[in-house]
Scaffold this motif. Structure first.
Motif, PDB file in Angstrom:
ATOM      1  N   GLY A 148      63.464   3.564  17.460  1.00  0.00           N
ATOM      2  CA  GLY A 148      62.735   4.671  16.855  1.00  0.00           C
ATOM      3  C   GLY A 148      61.489   4.296  16.077  1.00  0.00           C
ATOM      4  N   TYR A 149      60.984   3.095  16.275  1.00  0.00           N
ATOM      5  CA  TYR A 149      59.799   2.630  15.564  1.00  0.00           C
ATOM      6  C   TYR A 149      58.527   3.019  16.307  1.00  0.00           C
ATOM      7  CZ  TYR A 149      62.470  -0.193  12.287  1.00  0.00           C
ATOM      8  OH  TYR A 149      63.312  -0.594  11.289  1.00  0.00           O
ATOM      9  N   THR A 150      57.490   3.302  15.539  1.00  0.00           N
ATOM     10  CA  THR A 150      56.138   3.423  16.075  1.00  0.00           C
ATOM     11  C   THR A 150      55.610   2.003  16.176  1.00  0.00           C
ATOM     12  OG1 THR A 150      55.828   5.544  14.971  1.00  0.00           O
ATOM     13  CG2 THR A 150      53.830   4.352  15.635  1.00  0.00           C
ATOM     14  N   VAL A 151      54.944   1.674  17.281  1.00  0.00           N
ATOM     15  CA  VAL A 151      54.450   0.311  17.472  1.00  0.00           C
ATOM     16  C   VAL A 151      52.971   0.343  17.837  1.00  0.00           C
ATOM     17  CG1 VAL A 151      54.777  -1.877  18.698  1.00  0.00           C
ATOM     18  CG2 VAL A 151      56.731  -0.356  18.343  1.00  0.00           C
TER      19      VAL A 151
ATOM     20  N   PHE B 211      38.195  -9.105  17.992  1.00  0.00           N
ATOM     21  CA  PHE B 211      37.747  -7.999  17.149  1.00  0.00           C
ATOM     22  C   PHE B 211      37.160  -6.845  17.965  1.00  0.00           C
ATOM     23  CE2 PHE B 211      37.889 -11.453  14.045  1.00  0.00           C
ATOM     24  CZ  PHE B 211      38.653 -10.844  13.080  1.00  0.00           C
ATOM     25  N   ALA B 212      36.411  -7.159  19.003  1.00  0.00           N
ATOM     26  CA  ALA B 212      35.782  -6.098  19.800  1.00  0.00           C
ATOM     27  C   ALA B 212      36.810  -5.237  20.519  1.00  0.00           C
ATOM     28  CB  ALA B 212      34.811  -6.713  20.802  1.00  0.00           C
ATOM     29  N   LEU B 213      37.872  -5.852  21.011  1.00  0.00           N
ATOM     30  CA  LEU B 213      38.871  -5.109  21.769  1.00  0.00           C
ATOM     31  C   LEU B 213      40.099  -4.734  20.944  1.00  0.00           C
ATOM     32  CD1 LEU B 213      38.573  -6.988  25.169  1.00  0.00           C
ATOM     33  CD2 LEU B 213      37.560  -4.805  24.508  1.00  0.00           C
ATOM     34  N   ALA B 214      40.030  -4.971  19.640  1.00  0.00           N
ATOM     35  CA  ALA B 214      41.150  -4.629  18.759  1.00  0.00           C
ATOM     36  C   ALA B 214      41.524  -3.148  18.818  1.00  0.00           C
ATOM     37  CB  ALA B 214      40.858  -5.054  17.328  1.00  0.00           C
ATOM     38  N   PRO B 215      40.553  -2.221  18.891  1.00  0.00           N
ATOM     39  CA  PRO B 215      40.954  -0.805  18.986  1.00  0.00           C
ATOM     40  C   PRO B 215      41.770  -0.506  20.249  1.00  0.00           C
ATOM     41  CG  PRO B 215      38.662  -0.970  18.326  1.00  0.00           C
ATOM     42  CD  PRO B 215      39.111  -2.355  18.703  1.00  0.00           C
TER      43      PRO B 215
ATOM     44  N   VAL C 251      47.872  -5.489  16.890  1.00  0.00           N
ATOM     45  CA  VAL C 251      46.823  -6.022  16.024  1.00  0.00           C
ATOM     46  C   VAL C 251      46.237  -7.252  16.696  1.00  0.00           C
ATOM     47  CG1 VAL C 251      46.297  -7.020  13.771  1.00  0.00           C
ATOM     48  CG2 VAL C 251      47.977  -5.167  13.951  1.00  0.00           C
ATOM     49  N   GLY C 252      44.940  -7.245  16.921  1.00  0.00           N
ATOM     50  CA  GLY C 252      44.262  -8.363  17.566  1.00  0.00           C
ATOM     51  C   GLY C 252      44.444  -8.343  19.077  1.00  0.00           C
ATOM     52  N   PHE C 253      43.366  -8.494  19.805  1.00  0.00           N
ATOM     53  CA  PHE C 253      43.431  -8.489  21.257  1.00  0.00           C
ATOM     54  C   PHE C 253      43.863  -9.853  21.779  1.00  0.00           C
ATOM     55  CE2 PHE C 253      41.373  -9.356  25.338  1.00  0.00           C
ATOM     56  CZ  PHE C 253      41.941  -8.336  26.104  1.00  0.00           C
ATOM     57  N   SER C 254      44.720  -9.839  22.782  1.00  0.00           N
ATOM     58  CA  SER C 254      45.190 -11.060  23.425  1.00  0.00           C
ATOM     59  C   SER C 254      45.167 -10.850  24.928  1.00  0.00           C
ATOM     60  CB  SER C 254      46.620 -11.362  22.971  1.00  0.00           C
ATOM     61  OG  SER C 254      47.163 -12.413  23.718  1.00  0.00           O
ATOM     62  N   LEU C 255      44.752 -11.837  25.661  1.00  0.00           N
ATOM     63  CA  LEU C 255      44.727 -11.761  27.110  1.00  0.00           C
ATOM     64  C   LEU C 255      45.889 -12.580  27.657  1.00  0.00           C
ATOM     65  CD1 LEU C 255      43.131 -10.644  29.509  1.00  0.00           C
ATOM     66  CD2 LEU C 255      41.822 -12.753  29.502  1.00  0.00           C
TER      67      LEU C 255
ATOM     68  N   ALA D  77      43.714  -2.721  21.850  1.00  0.00           N
ATOM     69  CA  ALA D  77      45.024  -3.342  21.641  1.00  0.00           C
ATOM     70  C   ALA D  77      45.878  -2.553  20.652  1.00  0.00           C
ATOM     71  CB  ALA D  77      44.847  -4.780  21.152  1.00  0.00           C
ATOM     72  N   TYR D  78      45.244  -1.861  19.702  1.00  0.00           N
ATOM     73  CA  TYR D  78      45.986  -1.065  18.729  1.00  0.00           C
ATOM     74  C   TYR D  78      46.831  -0.009  19.437  1.00  0.00           C
ATOM     75  CZ  TYR D  78      46.978   1.797  14.624  1.00  0.00           C
ATOM     76  OH  TYR D  78      47.614   2.490  13.628  1.00  0.00           O
ATOM     77  N   TYR D  79      46.237   0.645  20.417  1.00  0.00           N
ATOM     78  CA  TYR D  79      46.944   1.711  21.126  1.00  0.00           C
ATOM     79  C   TYR D  79      47.694   1.231  22.367  1.00  0.00           C
ATOM     80  CZ  TYR D  79      44.698   4.840  17.928  1.00  0.00           C
ATOM     81  OH  TYR D  79      44.312   5.473  16.781  1.00  0.00           O
ATOM     82  N   ILE D  80      47.408   0.039  22.820  1.00  0.00           N
ATOM     83  CA  ILE D  80      48.144  -0.567  23.933  1.00  0.00           C
ATOM     84  C   ILE D  80      48.694  -1.895  23.401  1.00  0.00           C
ATOM     85  CG2 ILE D  80      48.062  -1.317  26.341  1.00  0.00           C
ATOM     86  CD1 ILE D  80      45.506   0.399  26.636  1.00  0.00           C
ATOM     87  N   PRO D  81      49.781  -1.842  22.617  1.00  0.00           N
ATOM     88  CA  PRO D  81      50.220  -3.002  21.844  1.00  0.00           C
ATOM     89  C   PRO D  81      50.592  -4.238  22.660  1.00  0.00           C
ATOM     90  CG  PRO D  81      51.766  -1.179  21.591  1.00  0.00           C
ATOM     91  CD  PRO D  81      50.592  -0.660  22.343  1.00  0.00           C
ATOM     92  N   TRP D  82      50.960  -4.085  23.912  1.00  0.00           N
ATOM     93  CA  TRP D  82      51.292  -5.276  24.697  1.00  0.00           C
ATOM     94  C   TRP D  82      50.053  -6.122  24.977  1.00  0.00           C
ATOM     95  CZ3 TRP D  82      48.846  -5.684  29.324  1.00  0.00           C
ATOM     96  CH2 TRP D  82      48.407  -4.515  29.934  1.00  0.00           C
ATOM     97  N   MET D  83      48.857  -5.600  24.639  1.00  0.00           N
ATOM     98  CA  MET D  83      47.613  -6.360  24.792  1.00  0.00           C
ATOM     99  C   MET D  83      47.230  -7.078  23.490  1.00  0.00           C
ATOM    100  SD  MET D  83      45.291  -3.693  26.968  1.00  0.00           S
ATOM    101  CE  MET D  83      43.976  -4.861  27.313  1.00  0.00           C
TER     102      MET D  83
END
Length: 193
Positions: free
Chosen positions: A146-149, A167-171, A152-156, A173-179
């Motif tokens: 039941g957690y919101t996930v 930093f550029a792709l952090a937004p 933080v920080g973009f990873s390839l 990754a914020y909404y697609i956390p597996w990134m």
């Protein structure tokens, strides 16, 4: 425990209300206690707890928390709903998965409003130390509880890219956390129960 500086603004945004009580599980050297106390949050009460006696001595000496307690996050020595917000920042990966779930259950038991649990992402190989990190957590592990996930920080593919991409792709990754390479999980609790 230590935590990435990238988490600071994201976690602090989750703690926006004044006059709240906090429990910082695995407080380490007191980074989160210090940030909460020195921000505009004006906590009502903040307790730091850790299993490491040296960490407890350090935060006690530096007067970071209102109280400090030697504790094991899997067995919190507090009554139900003792704190408004419980933080367990980058600690769950240091436990076996079954013990991590106990930590989540205990944090939810003693929290009235919210539990905040960031952890390095499953695929973030460079971020993990096989010696210290005994479990890996995925977005689905938290969502099942039941957690919101958010990320933080973009990873390839679990690898560090460049600071510019982080930093550029952090937004994104914020909404697609597996990134991302750090998962920020939080759960708002029903205040009535």
């Amino acid at each position: 425990m230590s935590s990435s500086y990238l988490l600071d603004p994201f976690v602090m945004t989750l703690l926006v209300e004044k006059g709240k009580s906090y429990l910082d599980v695995a407080c380490g050297r007191g980074k989160w206690g210090y940030l909460i106390k020195t921000s505009h949050k004006h906590p009502n009460r903040i307790i730091g707890g850790d299993i490491d006696v040296q960490s407890i001595g350090y935060v006690k000496f530096h007067n970071v928390y209102d109280e400090v307690v030697v504790l094991d996050g899997r067995y919190l020595p507090f009554r139900d709903k003792s704190f408004d917000i419980v933080l367990a920042i980058e600690v769950i990966e240091h436990m076996k998965k079954s013990e991590g779930y106990k930590l989540l259950d205990e944090a939810e038991r003693v929290a009235k409003e919210k539990v905040v649990v960031p952890t390095p992402l499953l695929g973030a190989r460079y971020w993990y130390s096989k010696k210290e990190h005994v479990s890996r957590w995925a977005v689905s592990d938290f969502r099942k509880k039941g957690y919101t996930v958010r990320g933080v920080g973009f990873s390839l593919l679990g690898r560090f890219t460049t600071y510019r991409l982080v930093f550029a792709l952090a937004p994104l990754a914020y909404y697609i956390p597996w990134m991302s390479y750090i998962l920020l999980a939080w759960k708002k609790l029903d205040k009535k129960s």
